[in-house]
Design a protein around this motif. Structure first.
Motif, PDB file in Angstrom:
ATOM      1  N   ASP A  85       0.812  -0.998  -0.049  1.00 32.60           N
ATOM      2  CA  ASP A  85       0.064  -0.156   0.160  1.00 32.60           C
ATOM      3  C   ASP A  85       0.866   1.134   0.065  1.00 32.60           C
ATOM      4  OD1 ASP A  85      -2.063   1.792   0.127  1.00 32.60           O
ATOM      5  OD2 ASP A  85      -2.908   1.035   2.039  1.00 32.60           O
ATOM      6  N   THR A  86       0.855   2.129  -0.930  1.00 30.62           N
ATOM      7  CA  THR A  86       1.542   3.446  -1.080  1.00 30.62           C
ATOM      8  C   THR A  86       0.436   4.500  -1.171  1.00 30.62           C
ATOM      9  OG1 THR A  86       1.486   3.269  -3.496  1.00 30.62           O
ATOM     10  CG2 THR A  86       3.175   2.070  -2.396  1.00 30.62           C
ATOM     11  N   THR A  87      -0.544   4.313  -0.391  1.00 30.42           N
ATOM     12  CA  THR A  87      -1.217   5.780  -0.472  1.00 30.42           C
ATOM     13  C   THR A  87      -1.195   6.479   0.647  1.00 30.42           C
ATOM     14  OG1 THR A  87      -3.238   4.212   0.480  1.00 30.42           O
ATOM     15  CG2 THR A  87      -3.267   4.368  -1.843  1.00 30.42           C
ATOM     16  N   PHE A  88       0.133   6.815   0.722  1.00 29.57           N
ATOM     17  CA  PHE A  88       0.609   7.792   1.892  1.00 29.57           C
ATOM     18  C   PHE A  88       0.249   9.180   1.554  1.00 29.57           C
ATOM     19  CE2 PHE A  88       3.056   4.009   2.541  1.00 29.57           C
ATOM     20  CZ  PHE A  88       3.057   3.831   3.947  1.00 29.57           C
ATOM     21  N   LYS A  89      -0.696  10.066   2.539  1.00 25.09           N
ATOM     22  CA  LYS A  89      -0.830  11.223   2.178  1.00 25.09           C
ATOM     23  C   LYS A  89      -0.436  12.180   3.703  1.00 25.09           C
ATOM     24  CE  LYS A  89      -4.583  10.772  -0.902  1.00 25.09           C
ATOM     25  NZ  LYS A  89      -6.043  11.390  -1.264  1.00 25.09           N
ATOM     26  N   TRP A 147       6.569  11.743  -4.249  1.00 26.20           N
ATOM     27  CA  TRP A 147       5.949  12.939  -3.698  1.00 26.20           C
ATOM     28  C   TRP A 147       6.860  14.181  -4.051  1.00 26.20           C
ATOM     29  CZ3 TRP A 147       6.311   7.922  -1.590  1.00 26.20           C
ATOM     30  CH2 TRP A 147       4.981   7.435  -1.073  1.00 26.20           C
ATOM     31  N   LEU A 171      -1.154   6.613   6.258  1.00 31.98           N
ATOM     32  CA  LEU A 171      -2.108   5.626   5.248  1.00 31.98           C
ATOM     33  C   LEU A 171      -3.624   5.904   6.160  1.00 31.98           C
ATOM     34  CD1 LEU A 171      -0.615   2.402   4.986  1.00 31.98           C
ATOM     35  CD2 LEU A 171      -0.926   3.961   3.170  1.00 31.98           C
ATOM     36  N   LEU A 178      -7.571   8.825   4.560  1.00 31.43           N
ATOM     37  CA  LEU A 178      -8.832   8.734   3.847  1.00 31.43           C
ATOM     38  C   LEU A 178     -10.160   9.033   4.813  1.00 31.43           C
ATOM     39  CD1 LEU A 178      -7.807   5.746   1.436  1.00 31.43           C
ATOM     40  CD2 LEU A 178      -7.971   8.152   1.095  1.00 31.43           C
ATOM     41  N   ARG A 226       2.832   2.233   8.930  1.00 31.01           N
ATOM     42  CA  ARG A 226       1.563   3.104   8.493  1.00 31.01           C
ATOM     43  C   ARG A 226       2.062   4.563   8.341  1.00 31.01           C
ATOM     44  NH1 ARG A 226      -2.749   0.150   7.701  1.00 31.01           N
ATOM     45  NH2 ARG A 226      -4.042   1.806   7.569  1.00 31.01           N
ATOM     46  N   ASP A 242      -4.613  19.213   3.855  1.00 32.58           N
ATOM     47  CA  ASP A 242      -3.951  18.886   2.786  1.00 32.58           C
ATOM     48  C   ASP A 242      -3.566  19.817   1.527  1.00 32.58           C
ATOM     49  OD1 ASP A 242      -2.386  16.700   1.586  1.00 32.58           O
ATOM     50  OD2 ASP A 242      -4.232  16.098   0.385  1.00 32.58           O
ATOM     51  N   TYR A 258       3.420  11.661   6.682  1.00 32.38           N
ATOM     52  CA  TYR A 258       2.831  11.035   5.803  1.00 32.38           C
ATOM     53  C   TYR A 258       2.148   9.879   6.359  1.00 32.38           C
ATOM     54  CZ  TYR A 258       4.566  14.193   2.494  1.00 32.38           C
ATOM     55  OH  TYR A 258       4.854  15.435   1.547  1.00 32.38           O
ATOM     56  N   LYS A 292       6.250   5.064  -5.963  1.00 28.98           N
ATOM     57  CA  LYS A 292       5.593   6.510  -6.025  1.00 28.98           C
ATOM     58  C   LYS A 292       6.406   7.625  -5.536  1.00 28.98           C
ATOM     59  CE  LYS A 292       1.162   8.321  -4.250  1.00 28.98           C
ATOM     60  NZ  LYS A 292       0.058   8.251  -3.191  1.00 28.98           N
TER      61      LYS A 292
END
Length: 921
Positions: free
Chosen positions: A2-6, A624, A716, A719, A701, A51, A714, A622
């Protein structure tokens, strides 16, 4: 993977510059951090960073009357319409001028914006194409030849007052009125800092830079204004066309009824200037801030001094009251020396006082449990931050030079820091003291640090003498000195009995601690960083050509490489005299870090970008960007040719003036060597964006990136989770009763959690059958599972219930279904509370009252852990009593023999008032 780090938060930075404000509930303060906004929830001790990001540093912030939206203006005039709950920018308006101030009207239908010399009024949602432009320009007033700096509305949203650098107040109407068009007021000796209407009237208070405060009384009251239409007459002069010609209209008029010199309360005389002021119309208190760090409170209109407080030696940039008037938010200083203070004036205490590092942050590291982050900076300080709240818990300042590396002991109870002063200091996180100092045998600067997992060894690499030193953590004695490198040691790491070190001599060495022998491997370029994988079977080496090489740890076999040169993609700095392509050849990633599972590796360095790579596949996953803030250097890919003149690049010219606080000051102070506080000879330069450290959280995470802007976290977990009950305003007790009547336990529990009523939550949980608990727990969303866990920990139901087994089944079901999702969402305090709750019941079960019987109306009770020693003795007493009764019955045939028998039997242990015999520990 999982690379959906924000981006979820900023650590180490609480305030940069600009205006702070409170949310409508008054429990949270919104602070600008460069081109982003952070919200500090002071009630729940939680912080988050929105964000969205502006292109330049944020200067002005205004919150809507509903508290759901923000208007944000940056230093170049872009206005963003932001939704607070999602952190998304809905609309962007470019004014092409400097925004001095902006305010929502009290009714929330209009917005006033001071755009350079003009005052513009916008309608919200009045445009036909509302979905495209929520801000619709209603009217523009050309008020001044100088810049406007402040604006405010009257309570009925009919009048506005604006002031600026021309020292004149101007009162205008939000609509066309017969009573006024533009009414000027001039009585100040400096630029206007603050002007505001008082509650329920058109009376005003105004404050100027020279420290003069005036109270103005108006001859009109709300309701006296008459509508009209202003037009040009035949001579070209503004004239009003009245709706009723026969009615007599009183023109608006203001009389100055009170004048006061605020500088008399500053403690420094009239030599200081007022930098910010804010009047709370509900409690009638004026807060005034000065450039010497003093803030004073006066009661209006008597100007009676309530309190005088010195926050710091730095200039106070902004002050803001919360809605109730209990707290005052204060922003001091600029850039990296800024601090944010929330002060409760009634108790004269600090609700929050946070300050970041005064110089560049060079290193950061997560604690073993992920709850804390340690940062070190060039100012010689080590700070410990709570990763959830973003608040600094403790600061260590024993180092006399910059901190180069920080490491945690595996127990998490101590933090070690290496510094350029040649020492390593170990600090205890229980007593917050420096309990051990490791010193090199010869003076040298220490650049790298490593601590083994067992906590026995401390290893550091020197920059000048090219040696590696090994100390005993327990005794602090120097155990060994490893020599062999021919240049500066750039990085070291330790795993088990092996130490890997990289140097600028284009070699890496794997040392065996027992015999101090090393295996040398040559690489093609200078080594910048080396890391062991979490399992210790792979070594990653980053060289100056941007290549990450993987070696097998035992035999040092080459497993493969990752070329990061094209992924660096650095921008051209304002001082670069060569092209971007040529400048990119000298810039590369400088730091790498494995993920906790060893499948991913994070890389960052001399660029605005950082990347995540797959270790097994040798591919980029990914990429950033750390920031889009063009107030910093190294963000835009190439030069803007418009900045070039016959004198050169105008970006290199320092046009800032410390005496003018309205100038966009986004530069970093460069002090003379050896200065710690203020330096009259300091110069300023635009800081260049670089990444100095990357680190993973042990949970996997989250990860943190230490850069020029601070420490960006950053995650996970950013969301948003869809919550259907947030759309239903009719969630009541009847919904719970109806769901329980239909045996819909999941809906009833979610409704009870939504209402946050502990008794109804308990009712829903205990109404659920044991066989249905896994089904109900699986029907809950992650949001409600998190709330249920917090209710279990924070309430006293589970700690005092007698249905321990039933609630443990509930806890097990929730953790089995939502354990992986809750691992990163739930804070460490909640998980620790669950662990303590289980341990509490386990301890109670060990001491459970398992034996209880009645012996001649004497209640005998003893605990399980005493049964082994007491059971035999109680049994013998039980057997001996019938023989005594028979003996006494034969001697005395009286009808009261039973009573005399009971009174004659002595209790060797004693009894309580109820006749219960208690055997305790």
């Amino acid at each position: 993977m999982d690379t959906t780090f924000k981006l979820s938060n900023y650590i180490g930075t609480v305030y940069r510059d600009g205006q702070v404000t409170f949310t409508r509930d008054g429990d949270s303060v919104i602070s600008p951090i460069g081109n982003k906004l952070s919200i500090f929830d002071l009630k729940n001790n939680v912080a988050r960073t929105l964000d969205f990001g502006c292109k330049f540093n944020i200067k002005r912030v205004s919150i809507s009357t509903t508290g759901s939206h923000l208007l944000v203006a940056d230093e170049r005039g872009d206005v963003h319409f932001v939704k607070i709950s999602t952190g998304a920018s809905i609309f962007n308006y470019r004014s092409n001028a400097v925004i001095g101030d902006l305010k929502y009207s009290p009714k929330g239908t209009r917005v006033a914006v001071c755009r350079d010399h003009d005052l513009q009024i916008f309608n919200l949602g009045k445009s036909r194409n509302y979905t495209i432009t929520p801000l619709h320009l209603s009217r523009t007033y050309k008020l001044s030849s100088e810049r406007l700096r402040c604006v405010n509305w009257s309570d009925d949203s009919n009048l506005l007052v604006a002031g600026g650098e021309d020292r004149v107040l101007r009162v205008v109407g939000s609509k066309d009125f017969q009573n006024l068009f533009i009414h000027p007021l001039s009585s100040h000796k400096g630029s206007i800092v603050h002007c505001q209407f008082m509650k329920g009237t058109y009376d005003m208070i105004s404050v100027c830079k020279r420290g003069i405060a005036n109270v103005w009384t108006c001859n009109l009251t709300p309701g006296d204004l008459k509508k009209g239409v202003w037009k040009k007459n035949e001579e070209g002069v503004d004239d009003v066309e009245m709706e009723d010609d026969e009615s007599k209209v009183d023109k608006i008029f203001f009389e100055k009824t009170k004048k006061y010199w605020l500088t008399e309360s500053s403690g420094s005389g009239k030599s200081v200037d007022v930098t910010a002021a804010q009047y709370n119309k509900d409690i009638k208190i004026l807060a005034t801030a000065f450039n010497n760090g003093v803030i004073v409170l006066h009661e209006i209109p008597t100007f009676a001094l309530i309190h005088n407080l010195r926050i710091s030696e730095m200039r106070i940039q902004t002050v803001e009251w919360n809605l109730s008037g209990d707290w005052l938010a204060i922003g001091c200083g600029k850039g990296s020396t800024a601090q944010l203070v929330v002060w409760e004036w009634q108790t004269e205490s600090y609700v929050m006082k946070q300050q970041g590092h005064s110089l560049r942050i060079t290193t950061a590291e997560y604690s073993p449990d992920g709850a804390l982050i340690a940062t070190g900076a060039e100012d010689g300080k080590v700070k410990i931050w709570n990763s959830r709240s973003s608040f600094c818990t403790v600061t260590f300042d024993e180092h006399t030079s910059g901190v180069t590396c920080v490491k945690w002991a595996q127990s998490g109870r101590a933090i070690l820091s290496a510094s350029l002063d040649g020492t390593i200091r170990a600090h205890d996180l229980k007593r917050y003291r420096n309990f051990r100092t490791f010193v090199c045998p010869e003076p040298t600067q220490l650049a790298t640090l490593a601590v083994d997992k067992a906590g026995d060894l401390v290893v550091a690499g020197a920059k000048e003498v090219f040696n590696i030193y090994i100390w005993s953590f327990e005794s602090g004695h120097l155990l060994d000195i490893l020599s062999g490198h021919e240049s500066a040691v750039s990085a070291i790491d330790i795993h088990g009995n092996h130490i890997v070190s990289g140097s600028w001599d284009r070699t890496i060495k794997v040392w065996t601690i027992v015999d101090s022998q090393a295996e040398t491997v040559e690489v093609s370029h200078e080594t910048l960083d080396v890391k062991f994988s979490p399992a210790g079977d792979v070594i990653a080496v980053l060289t100056s050509d941007g290549v990450i090489t993987f070696f097998e740890a035992k035999e040092m076999l080459n497993l493969g490489t990752i070329d990061t040169k094209l992924d660096t993609d650095p921008s051209r700095g304002s001082r670069d005299t060569i092209t971007r392509q040529s400048a990119a050849k000298t810039k590369t990633f400088t730091r790498i870090r494995f993920s906790p599972n060893g499948n991913m590796i994070l890389a960052g360095g001399e660029s605005n970008n950082f990347c995540m790579y797959s270790v097994p596949d040798r591919l980029i996953l990914k990429k950033w960007k750390i920031t889009e803030n063009r107030s910093l250097d190294g963000v835009v890919l190439d030069f803007n040719r418009r900045n070039f003149t016959e004198f050169g690049n105008m970006q290199l010219v320092d046009t800032s003036d410390e005496d003018e606080d309205d100038e966009p000051n986004n530069k970093m102070a460069i002090k003379l060597p050896g200065t710690k506080n203020f330096d009259l000879g300091e110069r300023r330069s635009r800081p260049e964006v670089n990444i100095y450290e990357v680190t993973f959280c042990p949970t996997g995470r989250r990860f943190a990136v230490c850069s020029t802007e601070g420490v960006a976290v950053y995650s996970l977990n950013t969301l948003s989770i869809f919550d259907p009950f947030q759309l239903d305003s009719e969630t009541t007790d009847k919904v719970i009763d109806r769901a329980l009547g239909n045996n819909d336990y999941a809906t009833a529990l979610m409704a009870a959690l939504r209402l946050n009523k502990s008794d109804r939550i308990t009712e829903c949980i205990e109404a659920t059958g044991v066989t249905q608990i896994p089904l109900v727990a699986g029907s809950l969303s992650t949001l409600y599972a998190e709330r249920l866990l917090k209710w279990m920990v924070e309430g006293n139901v589970m700690s005092s219930t007698d249905q321990v087994h039933f609630y443990m089944i509930w806890l097990r079901a929730v953790l089995q279904v939502h354990g992986m999702q809750l691992k990163g969402i739930v804070d460490v305090a909640t998980l620790t509370g669950v662990q303590q709750l289980v341990a509490l019941h386990q301890e109670h079960i060990k001491k459970l009252l398992v034996i209880s019987f009645l012996a001649n109306n004497v209640h005998i009770i003893f605990r399980a852990n005493q049964a082994k020693f007491s059971l035999g003795w109680i049994t013998r007493i039980r057997k001996s009593k019938p023989s005594n009764k028979a003996k006494e019955a034969s001697e005395d045939d009286d009808e009261d023999s039973d009573l005399s028998d009971e009174e004659g039997w002595e209790n060797p242990l004693g009894s309580d008032e109820e006749g219960s015999l208690i055997i305790d520990e």
